[in-house]
Design a protein around this motif. Structure first.
Motif, short mmCIF file in Angstrom:
data_model
loop_
_atom_site.label_atom_id
_atom_site.label_comp_id
_atom_site.label_asym_id
_atom_site.label_seq_id
_atom_site.Cartn_x
_atom_site.Cartn_y
_atom_site.Cartn_z
N HIS A 21 0.82 -1.21 0.00
CA HIS A 21 0.00 0.00 0.00
C HIS A 21 0.84 1.25 0.00
O HIS A 21 0.46 2.27 -0.54
N SER A 22 2.01 1.16 0.68
CA SER A 22 2.91 2.31 0.65
C SER A 22 4.29 1.78 0.99
O SER A 22 4.49 0.58 1.14
N CYS A 25 3.97 -0.03 4.36
CA CYS A 25 2.76 -0.77 4.70
C CYS A 25 2.56 -1.87 3.68
O CYS A 25 2.47 -1.61 2.48
N GLU A 27 0.50 -5.79 2.88
CA GLU A 27 -0.51 -6.75 3.30
C GLU A 27 -0.23 -8.09 2.63
O GLU A 27 -0.05 -8.15 1.42
N LEU A 90 -1.06 -7.72 8.12
CA LEU A 90 -0.91 -6.35 7.65
C LEU A 90 0.22 -5.73 8.47
O LEU A 90 0.10 -5.59 9.68
N ILE A 92 2.38 -2.55 9.23
CA ILE A 92 2.49 -1.10 9.05
C ILE A 92 3.70 -0.67 9.86
O ILE A 92 3.70 -0.76 11.09
N GLN A 98 -0.87 -6.39 12.22
CA GLN A 98 -2.25 -6.82 12.46
C GLN A 98 -2.47 -8.19 11.83
O GLN A 98 -2.18 -8.39 10.66
N THR A 110 -9.58 -10.30 14.67
CA THR A 110 -8.38 -9.50 14.43
C THR A 110 -7.60 -9.32 15.71
O THR A 110 -8.18 -9.16 16.77
N PHE A 112 -4.18 -6.91 16.95
CA PHE A 112 -3.19 -5.91 16.55
C PHE A 112 -2.09 -5.90 17.58
O PHE A 112 -2.34 -5.78 18.77
N GLU A 114 1.35 -3.96 18.72
CA GLU A 114 2.06 -2.71 18.45
C GLU A 114 3.53 -2.97 18.18
O GLU A 114 4.10 -3.93 18.66
N LYS B 4 2.81 10.07 12.20
CA LYS B 4 1.45 9.55 12.20
C LYS B 4 0.51 10.66 12.63
O LYS B 4 0.74 11.30 13.64
N PHE B 6 -3.40 11.38 13.65
CA PHE B 6 -4.71 10.81 13.98
C PHE B 6 -5.74 11.89 13.77
O PHE B 6 -5.79 12.86 14.51
N ILE B 123 1.54 9.01 7.68
CA ILE B 123 0.41 8.09 7.70
C ILE B 123 -0.77 8.84 8.31
O ILE B 123 -0.65 9.43 9.38
N LYS B 156 1.38 3.15 22.49
CA LYS B 156 0.97 4.31 21.72
C LYS B 156 -0.53 4.47 21.75
O LYS B 156 -1.06 5.56 21.84
N LEU B 157 -1.22 3.32 21.64
CA LEU B 157 -2.67 3.41 21.53
C LEU B 157 -3.29 3.89 22.82
O LEU B 157 -4.22 4.68 22.79
N VAL B 508 -7.33 -2.24 18.96
CA VAL B 508 -7.85 -1.57 17.77
C VAL B 508 -7.61 -2.46 16.57
O VAL B 508 -6.83 -3.40 16.63
N LYS B 509 -8.30 -2.14 15.46
CA LYS B 509 -7.96 -2.78 14.20
C LYS B 509 -7.92 -1.71 13.13
O LYS B 509 -8.65 -0.74 13.18
N PHE B 510 -7.02 -1.89 12.20
CA PHE B 510 -6.82 -0.93 11.14
C PHE B 510 -7.34 -1.48 9.83
O PHE B 510 -7.20 -2.66 9.54
N VAL B 512 -7.14 -0.62 5.68
CA VAL B 512 -6.46 0.23 4.71
C VAL B 512 -7.50 0.76 3.73
O VAL B 512 -8.21 -0.01 3.10
N LEU B 521 -0.47 7.55 3.22
CA LEU B 521 -1.19 6.29 3.46
C LEU B 521 -2.41 6.57 4.32
O LEU B 521 -2.32 7.25 5.33
N LEU B 523 -5.47 5.14 6.67
CA LEU B 523 -5.93 3.99 7.44
C LEU B 523 -7.14 4.41 8.25
O LEU B 523 -7.26 5.56 8.65
N ASN B 528 -11.60 -2.72 18.47
CA ASN B 528 -11.75 -4.17 18.51
C ASN B 528 -12.34 -4.54 19.87
O ASN B 528 -11.67 -4.37 20.88
#
Lengths: 190, 576
Positions: A21-22, A25, A27, A90, A92, A98, A110, A112, A114, B4, B6, B123, B156-157, B508-510, B512, B521, B523, B528
């Protein structure tokens, strides 16, 4: 990037699809073989034959309706909770990794992780039933011990692709993970 | 490093302005909270931001500029926006611009004091402001236990979630307010105006105070000296109904306390206790209405005596069978008759006692059934206590059989040691050799033989009564399991997970979104929700019983040696 065919550890055909995707990133999705019609009909016929045999012995028609309900219910539960359609990764860079499993009924589960928790992505060997197979896993950092590994998260557990597919996925992941090591100001050390 | 940003999805259609939010430098990420529109006076903006910072303790600052132009990009506007960067000095100055209705925005940064001229990658992460503000992030249990980590090390989240949650006061300003500063952020649709809710909120404070007063009275009575005398205190400790009532009293005290809940966990616990009590009482009243309709409780009382008689008759048959040749085994006739007659007489006493009570049973049961309105758990505990009382003779037989068997086993083991010329040294807690006199050896050997040959009879009686006792214990245990389930299930959390799943977040879930070359990019960050298993594990209410006390091996050992077993033990009882 297109789709390439590989084989799973048990010989079934799986397909790997890579998308970028970039620059940071990517997948990677592995598609498992679909539910075969012949195995489904074999199981259904076996259950119904057994139920008919019981019916002949006991003269109770409830057995037949019970068998139909069991088959339907079992199929729904199998499609919703057991049969995995596609497993994807995925990555990133600087956010995290993820891991998604999509089931045959459309449900997606899912997780995720970090980037701060990810120590490395490696290919490991394991004894599974009577075989030794390769599997890809994420090593999580132990917060107390910088050299230690607190947890191992195995990936692609339902599709179990073979080593050639795993090497492709491994190379893609490592390209992105390397970027965080070459970043000028990295977090954590204050 | 990658930058990044948000961005709240509610600000996607906002007019041009400047972006305010929090810059987290160690993660190179910017959390945008709102957009301030033109025209504004920079001094007023800075004042407003410092006030917000003081109240929320979140370092809110101006992060960059946002331009939403319907026509083509204008050169003068872009210069104007860059000049703003010099007024609100922030490093790096983020510029986001959207052309027309295009989904793909261009994002760039201005670094004045940077030493690497390389373009860093950006991003863009969209997030739903309302959901992130209301949700509560549950860290995995492993990391939750280690509390010696500083806030910098926080993931981070959780930093993002914290920022949005603490800036709640920023979101209170309405877009229609006439103030010096116009903001765009998530807006609530208005405070609830339901009259019933408002009335309930007003009435809750005096109701709480009344409830606290009543509860302190009741607990004062319960703790008074009158009820502490020996027979009564023994009775209270044995009845599980009293335990359950005490437990519910504690729950009521927690709910009716005047202190507001400090944090999320306490709030959820209070809510869970409240919903659990409500459902319990509702089910109890339902049960009561079912029991008292068509006089079912009368029928129940009428069948109680015949059932007790039937059980006693079955026991008598069993004893007659044991006194004969049970399962083809040959018993010692004399001992068999003695034991059998003793137990038969006991049953005879029990039946007379039950028949003595029979006229009062219906009335007692009628009044006891009324207490089911206190909750289904109380009704189940009463049922368990009634079963214990009705099978009291089985318990007595078990104790007699176990004591006899235990004595026999100890006697046998001690005489066996004598047979081999050894002795148990109590001081050293070990077996020592000992020289016995001839007459001691003679009598010892005689007794050993007698005990050995009488062993099968006693063992059979012990086996039969232990099995019966275990049956009763299993039935009581199942009832208590059900009571514990109702007590500890966090119903409010489960309903919250069902209806508003974003409130309980596991992570969380991302996703694209569509990309375009040259643009950053994109997202989408979604919440979640926690799985049902983790919801129950995190929020389950503590109960008063712990089970089982013994592991399987120690239980078997106790059964073999004839020691009395009490598999279900309550917390707070002295360990013996």
């Amino acid at each position: 990037m297109g789709e390439r065919r590989y084989r799973s550890a048990s010989g079934a055909p799986v397909a790997l699809r890579r998308r970028q995707h970039s620059a940071s990133c990517r997948e990677l999705a592995v598609r498992c073989p679909r539910l075969q019609l012949r195995s489904l009909s074999a199981v259904t016929s076996a259950v119904w034959l057994a139920a008919y045999g019981l019916f002949v012995l006991s003269e109770n028609s409830m057995v037949l309706s019970a068998a139909i309900f069991i088959t339907l219910f079992g199929l729904i539960i199998y499609l919703h909770f057991v049969k995995v359609d596609q497993e994807s990764l995925l990555v990133i860079g600087s956010l995290g990794i993820q891991v998604t499993s999509s089931y045959a009924s459309g449900r997606e589960s899912t997780t995720f992780i970090e980037m701060g928790q990810v120590k490395d992505v490696v290919i490991n060997e394991a004894i599974h039933m009577q075989k030794v197979i390769y599997y890809l896993c994420i090593l999580l950092q132990d917060p107390g011990d910088p050299q230690g590994v607190s947890e191992v998260v195995p990936l692609f557990q339902s599709s179990k692709p073979r080593l050639d597919c795993l090497i492709e996925v491994y190379k893609s992941c490592q390209e992105i993970l390397e970027q965080r090591k070459t970043a000028p100001q990295s977090s954590g050390i204050k | 490093m990658v930058l990044k940003v948000f961005f709240p999805s509610c600000c996607s259609s906002a007019e041009s302005g400047i972006l305010i939010g929090r810059w987290i430098s160690e993660q190179n990420s910017a959390v945008i909270l709102a957009v301030v529109h033109f025209p504004f006076i920079p001094v007023q903006v800075k004042q407003y931001l410092s006030e917000v910072q003081r109240v929320t303790k979140v370092s809110v600052s101006v992060l960059g500029s946002w331009s939403n132009s319907k026509q083509e990009k204008e050169e003068s506007l872009s210069e104007f926006l860059e000049d703003l960067g010099t007024i609100f000095s922030h490093e790096p100055w983020i510029q986001i611009s959207k052309e027309g209705d295009s989904k793909f925005w261009s994002c760039s940064t201005l670094q004045k004091h940077s030493n690497n001229p390389k373009e860093e990658e950006i991003i863009l992460v969209y997030y739903d402001q309302r959901k992130v503000m209301l949700s509560h992030l549950h860290p995995p249990l492993a990391t939750a236990t280690s509390t010696d980590h500083k806030a910098d090390d926080a993931s981070k989240l959780s930093a993002v979630f914290d920022t949005v949650a603490k800036s709640k006061i920023l979101f209170m300003t309405d877009r229609y307010d006439d103030g010096p500063i116009k903001l765009t952020h998530w807006q609530s649709d208005g405070v609830e105006a339901s009259i019933i809710v408002e009335l309930m909120k007003q009435a809750s404070v005096p109701a709480c105070m009344l409830l606290t007063f009543l509860l302190s009275l009741i607990s004062g009575i319960c703790r008074s000296r009158v009820l502490k005398f020996w027979p009564l205190s023994f009775l209270w400790s044995k009845l599980s109904t009293c335990e359950q009532l005490g437990h519910r009293l504690q729950h009521l005290q927690v709910i009716s306390s005047n202190k507001k809940a400090q944090n999320q966990t306490q709030l959820m616990r209070k809510a869970n206790i409240f919903v659990s009590l409500l459902i319990d009482v509702a089910l109890g009243i339902l049960l009561m209405s079912w029991l008292y309709r068509k006089n079912r409780i009368g029928h129940l009382a009428d069948t109680l005596i015949p059932v007790a008689d039937h059980v006693a008759e079955e026991l008598q048959d069993l004893l007659q069978w044991l006194m004969g040749a049970p399962a083809g085994l040959k018993m010692n006739r004399a001992l068999d008759q003695v034991l059998g007659r003793f137990f038969l007489y006991h049953i005879h006493l029990w039946i007379s006692y039950i028949h003595l009570m029979s006229p009062f049973i219906e009335m007692i049961l009628w009044y006891v059934g009324l207490s089911a309105c206190l909750g289904l758990t109380v009704a189940l505990c009463i049922l368990s206590d009634i079963i214990a009382l009705l099978t009291f003779h089985i318990y007595c037989f078990y104790v007699y059989g176990a004591r006899l068997y235990c004595l026999k086993i100890y006697g046998l083991s001690s005489l066996w040691r004598l047979f081999r010329g050894k002795k148990w040294n109590v001081l050293r807690q070990r077996v020592d050799s000992c020289s016995y006199d001839l007459d001691q050896l003679f009598i010892g050997t005689l007794l050993f033989t007698i005990l050995l040959f009488l062993l099968p009879t006693t063992a059979l009686y012990y086996l039969v009564f232990t099995l019966l006792r275990l049956l009763v214990v299993i039935v009581q245990g199942l009832i208590h399991l059900l009571v514990d389930l109702i007590d500890s299930l966090p119903l409010y959390s489960i309903i919250l997970r069902l209806c508003r799943s974003y409130r309980l977040a596991a992570g969380v879930k991302f996703r694209v979104l569509e990309q375009q070359d040259g643009k950053p990019l994109r997202l989408l960050m979604q919440i979640n929700p926690l799985s049902y298993g983790s919801v129950i594990q995190t929020y389950r209410l503590p109960t008063y019983s712990c089970y089982p006390k013994d592991s399987w091996t120690s239980l078997c050992k106790k059964l073999f040696l004839g020691e009395l077993i009490y598999p279900w033990k309550h917390k707070g009882e002295k360990q013996d």
